[in-house]
Design a protein around this motif. Sequence first.
Motif, PDB file in Angstrom:
ATOM      1  N   LEU A  29       0.830  -1.206   0.000  1.00 54.38           N
ATOM      2  CA  LEU A  29       0.000   0.000   0.000  1.00 54.38           C
ATOM      3  C   LEU A  29       0.865   1.257   0.000  1.00 54.38           C
ATOM      4  N   ASP A  30       1.956   1.227   0.764  1.00 58.07           N
ATOM      5  CA  ASP A  30       2.860   2.376   0.767  1.00 58.07           C
ATOM      6  C   ASP A  30       3.493   2.576  -0.593  1.00 58.07           C
ATOM      7  N   GLY A  35       4.184   5.617  -5.257  1.00 55.76           N
ATOM      8  CA  GLY A  35       4.236   5.522  -6.716  1.00 55.76           C
ATOM      9  C   GLY A  35       3.317   6.523  -7.385  1.00 55.76           C
ATOM     10  N   VAL A  36       2.125   6.705  -6.812  1.00 58.35           N
ATOM     11  CA  VAL A  36       1.196   7.692  -7.368  1.00 58.35           C
ATOM     12  C   VAL A  36       1.780   9.096  -7.261  1.00 58.35           C
ATOM     13  N   VAL A  37       2.398   9.398  -6.117  1.00 58.89           N
ATOM     14  CA  VAL A  37       2.990  10.725  -5.934  1.00 58.89           C
ATOM     15  C   VAL A  37       4.131  10.951  -6.921  1.00 58.89           C
ATOM     16  N   VAL A  38       5.012   9.957  -7.060  1.00 53.98           N
ATOM     17  CA  VAL A  38       6.141  10.092  -7.981  1.00 53.98           C
ATOM     18  C   VAL A  38       5.656  10.212  -9.422  1.00 53.98           C
ATOM     19  N   LEU A  42       6.365  13.235 -12.028  1.00 48.06           N
ATOM     20  CA  LEU A  42       6.983  13.027 -13.341  1.00 48.06           C
ATOM     21  C   LEU A  42       6.125  13.601 -14.463  1.00 48.06           C
ATOM     22  N   VAL A  43       4.827  13.360 -14.385  1.00 47.40           N
ATOM     23  CA  VAL A  43       3.932  13.880 -15.423  1.00 47.40           C
ATOM     24  C   VAL A  43       3.928  15.409 -15.413  1.00 47.40           C
ATOM     25  N   ALA A  44       3.817  15.999 -14.217  1.00 47.39           N
ATOM     26  CA  ALA A  44       3.810  17.456 -14.123  1.00 47.39           C
ATOM     27  C   ALA A  44       5.125  18.046 -14.604  1.00 47.39           C
TER      28      ALA A  44
END
Length: 275
Positions: A29-30, A35-38, A42-44
């Motif tokens: 879960l962590d 992973g979502v934050v990274v 990256l996309v931004a």
Amino acid sequence: MQDGIVIGEGVVLDARPASFITRAMGAMLDFIVIGVVVTAILVASAVWFLETATLSEDVAVIVIAVASAAIVVGVPVTVETLSRGRSVGKLACGIRVVRDDGGPVRFRHALVRALIGVFELWMTFGGIAAIASLSNAKGKRLGDLAAGTYAVRVRGGKPLSAPIVMPQSLAAWARTADMRRLPDGLALAARQMLGRAVRLAPESRARLADDLAGRIEPYVAPGPPPGTHPEAFLHAVLAERRERELGAGQRERRRAEEQAELLHRLPFAVADPPR
């Protein structure tokens, strides 16, 4: 080996290590959260780089890599430090990271765990952490071994033990009896036996109570009144020692407060002049 921390007269704090499956679920879960934050970063960053084109491609790659590494280390350190060892995954799975002595983790513990976690969790996809955890009695990964921490269960633990109460028929005797300090192991054995007495078979319960009462009686003078039930004797001894330790602690605190008040007077032990 007892999974717990002994305090006072035979009181044990339940500090059982979390199972490997529970820790793995929390780590997964962590990973998803970080992973979502990274990925969002990256996309931004990619969108910003394409729109502005103010940095060279090599510099942009370095900036993105440094920012991602900072997130991978910074997020776990910040979350574990502020929550005292409970990340999103650990909170969902009912576990917490604590020090080897049972205390809450601090910044340095979280930092060591996160830095080593870059290698054993992210670079090896958790393989090294899984091997180390399965090889350790407390399920420690390399980061835990270096930081002096491990994961414990905070939900789904053992049911609360029965309370220690003073039998009314032994209250007067206990107040006047001379009780020496009990060895920690003996006091703990008596406390655990009384806590799970209702779940024991009658024969085992009687045998354990007789054995523990016989081992504790040499530390108490005079002995209990004739015909005293062994379990009542154990309750009386543990309850009286608890009350005596509480009273001693309160007297020590009052004595310290009185000494501190005297030390603040000028000169010492002389009352301040009236104003």
